[in-house]
Design a protein around this motif. Structure first.
Motif, PDB file in Angstrom:
ATOM      1  N   LYS A 803      64.317  59.135  65.093  1.00 28.03           N
ATOM      2  CA  LYS A 803      63.369  59.131  63.991  1.00 28.03           C
ATOM      3  C   LYS A 803      62.416  57.944  64.106  1.00 28.03           C
ATOM      4  O   LYS A 803      62.831  56.822  64.373  1.00 28.03           O
ATOM      5  N   GLY A 804      61.136  58.212  63.910  1.00 25.38           N
ATOM      6  CA  GLY A 804      60.133  57.160  63.902  1.00 25.38           C
ATOM      7  C   GLY A 804      59.495  56.886  65.242  1.00 25.38           C
ATOM      8  O   GLY A 804      58.452  56.213  65.298  1.00 25.38           O
ATOM      9  N   ILE A 805      60.051  57.407  66.345  1.00 21.18           N
ATOM     10  CA  ILE A 805      59.491  57.123  67.668  1.00 21.18           C
ATOM     11  C   ILE A 805      58.301  58.038  67.957  1.00 21.18           C
ATOM     12  O   ILE A 805      57.215  57.567  68.305  1.00 21.18           O
ATOM     13  N   ARG A 806      58.483  59.339  67.804  1.00 21.11           N
ATOM     14  CA  ARG A 806      57.383  60.273  68.080  1.00 21.11           C
ATOM     15  C   ARG A 806      56.180  59.983  67.185  1.00 21.11           C
ATOM     16  O   ARG A 806      55.028  60.115  67.615  1.00 21.11           O
ATOM     17  N   GLU A 807      56.468  59.588  65.951  1.00 25.03           N
ATOM     18  CA  GLU A 807      55.380  59.340  65.001  1.00 25.03           C
ATOM     19  C   GLU A 807      54.454  58.215  65.469  1.00 25.03           C
ATOM     20  O   GLU A 807      53.288  58.154  65.068  1.00 25.03           O
ATOM     21  N   LYS A 808      54.956  57.335  66.311  1.00 29.06           N
ATOM     22  CA  LYS A 808      54.141  56.213  66.803  1.00 29.06           C
ATOM     23  C   LYS A 808      53.351  56.573  68.058  1.00 29.06           C
ATOM     24  O   LYS A 808      52.510  55.796  68.507  1.00 29.06           O
ATOM     25  N   LEU A 809      53.639  57.734  68.637  1.00 31.28           N
ATOM     26  CA  LEU A 809      52.972  58.134  69.877  1.00 31.28           C
ATOM     27  C   LEU A 809      51.715  58.937  69.589  1.00 31.28           C
ATOM     28  O   LEU A 809      51.690  59.753  68.672  1.00 31.28           O
ATOM     29  N   HIS A 810      50.709  58.715  70.395  1.00 27.90           N
ATOM     30  CA  HIS A 810      49.461  59.458  70.271  1.00 27.90           C
ATOM     31  C   HIS A 810      49.273  60.345  71.487  1.00 27.90           C
ATOM     32  O   HIS A 810      49.769  60.049  72.582  1.00 27.90           O
TER      33      HIS A 810
END
Length: 833
Positions: A803-810
Motif C-alpha cells: 500500500k502506498g507504493i504504486r500511488e507514488k509512481l508516475h
C-alpha cells in the motif's frame, strides 16, 4: 497453602467480574488446562543413518523431539546457498549466523551449478562444497545438505541442468535413464563430503531428499525411497534424512522425517492484488502452509496429523520472501518473526529458516540460472539478486529481523532442552481466524507443571489492537491453579512474548514472570538473563523456599507470605543475586527489550559473556569483530565486567572504557572517511554496449503479455526505449584497513534497476519502494565507472505493490533521486585470557 487458596480466590473473583459485567470488562483471563494426558516419547522405529562419532557424540530422535548426546535438543537451522556467495565471504557469513543463534546451516546442492555440461563436474571456487563444509566444521556448525536432485530454490529448472531436463523418459520418477545420472551426481557429492560426515566427527548431520514432492502414493513413495537408497550407496550417510511434507507425504513411513514451512507472503502466486490474510500467524495444531508450492503444484490441502510419528520440524519457515516480477511485497521483521513464535508455541521442535542469508545467482556458461517464465515456470525472478529480505541480506547486511530472531534463538539455544519435551496447549478463547484482533493469540507449552506462555499479537496486513488487562489461569497436572500476573498485562499490537512459569533457576523456583528469558551465561555463578516488555511493569515472583538471601544491588529484600514479588520499571536494568541455603549462588540480570535485541552472546574459553551493542558483533574463537555502517563511533557493553581483557588491533582507534555496577562500557572511535560519489545523466548509452558478448544472454519468451512483460534488462547491456541511464563514478578505493566494505545505495523509481560494469550485469533490482544496494567489495579490481539503467514503470503494468507504493509512481517514470556510497567500519579486539 494459604497463599495458594488466595490465588485461586483471586482468579475466580476476576473471572466472575468479567462474566457478570461483560460490558464493563477491560480484560480477560485465558484459561488452559495443562493436566490433560499427552503423548509419551516413542523410540527406535525411525531409521537413522550412522548417528555416533568416534569420540562418543550421538544424535537421535523420537516421535516428539530431537536428541543430542542423550539429551533433548531443539535445533535452530538457517539456509544459505554457498554457490550464491563468493567463497571469500563464506567464513564471515557462517560466523554471523552462529552469532545469531543458528546451530545448523542448511544448503541446497544445485545440480546445474556443478554439472552444467554433461559429464564435466565443477566443485571449485564458489562451488567448492567441501571447502564450505570444512568451514562449518572449523566453527562447530552442523551442516544439513539438501541434495535434490530437484531442489527448486528459484533456480533454472529447479536445479536440473538443461541436458537433464531434456532426458528421454522424463525426470522426477523411476526412469532408469534419469536415475543413472542421479546416481552419478550423488556419487560426486559423496566424494566431496567424504570424511566430513557426522560419523567421522564431521559437521554433516542431515540430508534432504528431493523437494516439494508428493510421496503419499505408491509410485511417489517408491521413487523417493530409491533416491534415498542412491544417496546412501553414494556414501551420503547421515543421522537424519528428511523430505518436505508438502504437497503430500506418507506420514506412516519411518525412513524420512517430514519437514514443513510457512511464509509471510506468496510472491509466486499468480495474483497481483493483496492476498487473503495468512493462517500462519495463528497458534494451533501442526499444519502445512497451503500456499507453499501452489505456483507449481496447485491448491494444497492441510496436512492430517492423525497418528503423526515424527517431531514437528520445519525447514522453510520464511526468513523473508523473494520478490517476483509481478508481485513485490516488502517483508518486515514482524512478518517473519511472529511466525516463528507461533510455530514454536504450536509445538515445533526444529526451527528451520529459508532463507537466512541472501545471495546472488551466477551466470552459467550456457544460460542464466534464475527461474523464469522462459523456462516454462510461472515466475520471473531477478537474473542475479536472491536477497529474499533475509535476516542477513544479499551483501551480508544485518537486518532488524536478525536482531528479533536472535532473541528467540538464544532462548531456544539455552532453554530448548526443556521446551522440546513440552506439549502445546491451546485456549478455547484463542483467536481462530486471521481477521481476529479482539482476542489474544497465545499457546502454552508445558510438561504439565512448568512451562512457557507464548503470545503473538501480530497479523500481516492487519492493524492489530492493544489488548489490556490480560491474565492467564493455568491448571497444572497436580491440580494447582496458577493465575498471573497480579496486575494484568498490556499486550501491545505486534508484540511477541514468552513468559515462564514454575521455572527452575539453578535451584530457585521462579513462579512466574512478565519478563522473557533471553539466555543463560553458564559461568561458575550462572546468570539468567531476562528482558522486559513495555509498557508493562516487570514482575517476577520467586518462591522463598530454600533462598537464604536475595539482593538487588546492595539492597537485601525480604519475602512476603513465602514469596519474593519483585517489580521494576520496564526501562530499568537490574542485577539480582540469590544465595541458596545450600550455598548455591545465582544471578538474574534484567535488561530492556531493546538491550535484548542488541545482545550478542559470546563464549570465550571457559567463560560466557553478554555483549550489548547496537552494532554488528561477530565473535570468533580468539577475537571480537564489530561492524558499523555509516558511522565510525562504536558503543558496547560487556557483562560480566571483570575477567575479559580486550586488546584493540586497530591503531587508529580511540578507546574509552568505564566500569559500571555490573558491566564494562566501551566506546571506540575511528577517523571517518569521505567517500564522494559523482553521478551524471547519460544521454547516449550506446557506447556502453560491448562489441562482443561477455556472457550468454538470458532467454526470453518470444511473446509476453504487455500487462506483465517481465524484466526487460539484459546480462549484456542493451539500451531499452524510455529508460534513463546514469554514469556512476566511484570514489577511489580507500586504503583504510578499518573500512571493511562500502555499499553503493541507489534510491530510484521505475520498473527495474540494473547495474553494469564494462557492459556486464553485476546487480539488479525490481523496484518495490526501497533503495537498491550493491556491495562494492564484489567489484573486480578494475573499479572504473558503472552504468545504472532504470527501465520505466508503466501505469498499466499488472504488478502487486505494498500500500502506498504504486500511488507514488508516475507513468513512464525512471528517475534516480539519490545515490551515495556508505562505508562499513570495522574494529577488532583480541581476547586476553
Amino acid at each position: 497453602m494459604k497463599s495458594h487458596m488466595k490465588q485461586i480466590a483471586f482468579c475466580i473473583l476476576l473471572l466472575g467480574l468479567i462474566i457478570v459485567r461483560p460490558a464493563k470488562a477491560t480484560g480477560i483471563i485465558y484459561t488452559i488446562d495443562l493436566s490433560k494426558r499427552m503423548a509419551s516419547p516413542v523410540y527406535g522405529y525411525l531409521k537413522l543413518g550412522s548417528n555416533a562419532t568416534p569420540t562418543g557424540d550421538s544424535l537421535n530422535i523420537n516421535n516428539l523431539f530431537f536428541i543430542k548426546n542423550g539429551k533433548p535438543w531443539f535445533p535452530v537451522m538457517g539456509e544459505i546457498h554457498y554457490v550464491r556467495l563468493p567463497e571469500r565471504e563464506w567464513e564471515e557469513a557462517i560466523l554471523k549466523m552462529k552469532a545469531s543463534g543458528i546451530d545448523i546451516i542448511a544448503t541446497y546442492v544445485f545440480w546445474n551449478y556443478h554439472e552444467e555440461q554433461q559429464g564435466i563436474f565443477d566443485w571449485t571456487g564458489d562451488r567448492n562444497l567441501r571447502a564450505f563444509a570444512q568451514l562449518c566444521r572449523k566453527h562447530n556448525m552442523y551442516l544439513f545438505l539438501r541434495i535434490g536432485p530437484w531442489c527448486h530454490g528459484e533456480v533454472r529448472y529447479g536445479g536440473f541442468p538443461d541436458w537433464v531436463q531434456q532426458l528421454q523418459g522424463g525426470t522426477r520418477k523411476d526412469n532408469l535413464i534419469y536415475l543413472k545420472y542421479v546416481e552419478s551426481f550423488f556419487k560426486e557429492i559423496g566424494k566431496q563430503v567424504q570424511g566430513l560426515l557426522f560419523k567421522d566427527n564431521g559437521p554433516i548431520i542431515g540430508t534432504q531428499i528431493e523437494n516439494e514432492y508428493r510421496f503419499n502414493n505408491e509410485k511417489g513413495y517408491a521413487h523417493i525411497m530409491n533416491l534415498k537408497k542412491l544417496a546412501v550407496e553414494a556414501g551420503i550417510d547421515t543421522p537424519y534424512y528428511t523430505a518436505t511434507g508438502w504437497p503430500g507425504s506418507n506420514t506412516q513411513q519411518s525412513e524420512l522425517i517430514p519437514v514443513w514451512g510457512g511464509y509471510p507472503e506468496a510472491p509466486w502466486s499468480k495474483s497481483t492484488v493483496q492476498l487473503a490474510l495468512s493462517e500462519n500467524y495463528l497458534f494451533g495444531p501442526l499444519r502445512n502452509d497451503p500456499l507453499i508450492g501452489n505456483d507449481l503444484l496447485g491448491k494444497q490441502e492441510k496436512a492430517s496429523m492423525e497418528g503423526y510419528r515424527y517431531p514437528y520440524a520445519t525447514a522453510e519457515m520464511g526468513g523473508g520472501n523473494q520478490i517476483t516480477y509481478h508481485r513485490r511485497p516488502i517483508i518486515t521483521s514482524d512478518d517473519v518473526v511472529a511466525q516463528a513464535y507461533t510455530k514454536t508455541g504450536s509445538g515445533a521442535n526444529l526451527l528451520g529458516y529459508y532463507m537466512y542469508h541472501g545471495g546472488s545467482n551466477k551466470i552459467g556458461k550456457h544460460s542464466t540460472l534464475q527461474e523464469s517464465r522462459a523456462t516454462k515456470y510461472p515466475n520471473d525472478y531477478p537474473i542475479l539478486s536472491y536477497d529474499f529480505y533475509s535476516p542477513l541480506g544479499e551483501w551480508g547486511q544485518v537486518r532488524e529481523s536478525l536482531r528479533d530472531f536472535k532473541v528467540l534463538h538464544y532462548f531456544l539455544n539455552d532453554f530448548g532442552a526443556r521446551l522440546a519435551t513440552m506439549h502445546s496447549h491451546f485456549s478455547e478463547q484463542n483467536c481462530s481466524t486471521p481477521s481476529c484482533k479482539d482476542s489474544l493469540r497465545m499457546a502454552v507449552r508445558s510438561s504439565g507443571e512448568s512451562g512457557f506462555v507464548f503470545v503473538s499479537n501480530y497479523q500481516r496486513q492487519l492493524e492489530m489492537k492493544d489488548l489490556k488487562n490480560v491474565r492467564f489461569q493455568l491448571k497444572t497436572d497436580e491440580g494447582d491453579t496458577l493465575c498471573f500476573p497480579s496486575k494484568g498485562l498490556t499486550v501491545t499490537k505486534n508484540a511477541q512474548m514468552i513468559l515462564p512459569f514454575y521455572m527452575d533457576l539453578n535451584g530457585a523456583l521462579l513462579k512466574y514472570a512478565t519478563m522473557q528469558p533471553l539466555c543463560v551465561l553458564n559461568n561458575p555463578v550462572p546468570t539468567y538473563v531476562f528482558f522486559s516488555h513495555a509498557p508493562n511493569e516487570s514482575e517476577l515472583a520467586l518462591k522463598a523456599e530454600h533462598i537464604k538471601r536475595l539482593t538487588i544491588g546492595e539492597e537485601i529484600r525480604s519475602p512476603k507470605e513465602g514469596e519474593f514479588i519483585l517489580r521494576f520499571s520496564p526501562s530499568e536494568s537490574k542485577m539480582i543475586h540469590i544465595l541458596m541455603d545450600n550455598g548455591k549462588e545465582t544471578n538474574i540480570l534484567l535488561i530492556t527489550h531493546q538491550e535484548a535485541r542488541n545482545s550478542w552472546k559470546i563464549h570465550n574459553g571457559q567463560q560466557d559473556y553478554l555483549c550489548i551493542s547496537p552494532d554488528e558483533v561477530i565473535p570468533d574463537s580468539d577475537k571480537l569483530t564489530i561492524h558499523k555502517t555509516g558511522n565510525s563511533v562504536f558503543n558496547f557493553s560487556i557483562y560480566p565486567a571483570d575477567g575479559l581483557q580486550l586488546h584493540n588491533t586497530e591503531k587508529q582507534a580511540v578507546l574509552k572504557n568505564q566500569q559500571t555496577a555490573w558491566s564494562s562500557d566501551y566506546q571506540a572511535s575511528l577517523p571517518p572517511v569521505d567517500l564522494r560519489l559523482i553521478v551524471k545523466r547519460v544521454k547516449d548509452p550506446n557506447k556502453d554496449q560491448s562489441d562482443h558478448k561477455l556472457l550468454p544472454e538470458d532467454n526470453r519468451l518470444d511473446s509476453v503479455p504487455s500487462t506483465c512483460p517481465g524484466p526487460q534488462y539484459f546480462v549484456n547491456f542493451k539500451p531499452v526505449e524510455g529508460s534513463s541511464y546514469w554514469q556512476v563514478s566511484l570514489p577511489k578505493q580507500t586504503n583504510k584497513s578499518y573500512v571493511s566494505n562500502t555499499f553503493l545505495q541507489l534510491d530510484y523509481t521505475g520498473d527495474t534497476g540494473s547495474l553494469y560494469q564494462e557492459g556486464k550485469l553485476i546487480a539488479d533490482d525490481y523496484f518495490a519502494g526501497l533503495p537498491m544496494t550493491y556491495s562494492l567489495n564484489r567489484l573486480n579490481q578494475k573499479r572504473g565507472d558503472l552504468l545504472f539503467q532504470i527501465i520505466p514503470f508503466h501505469k498499466d503494468l499488472k504488478i502487486y505493490f505494498e500500500k502506498g507504493i504504486r500511488e507514488k509512481l508516475h507513468d513512464n517514470e525512471a528517475i534516480l533521486q539519490h545515490a551515495q556510497v556508505i562505508p562499513q567500519y570495522e574494529i577488532t579486539f583480541l581476547f586476553n585470557h
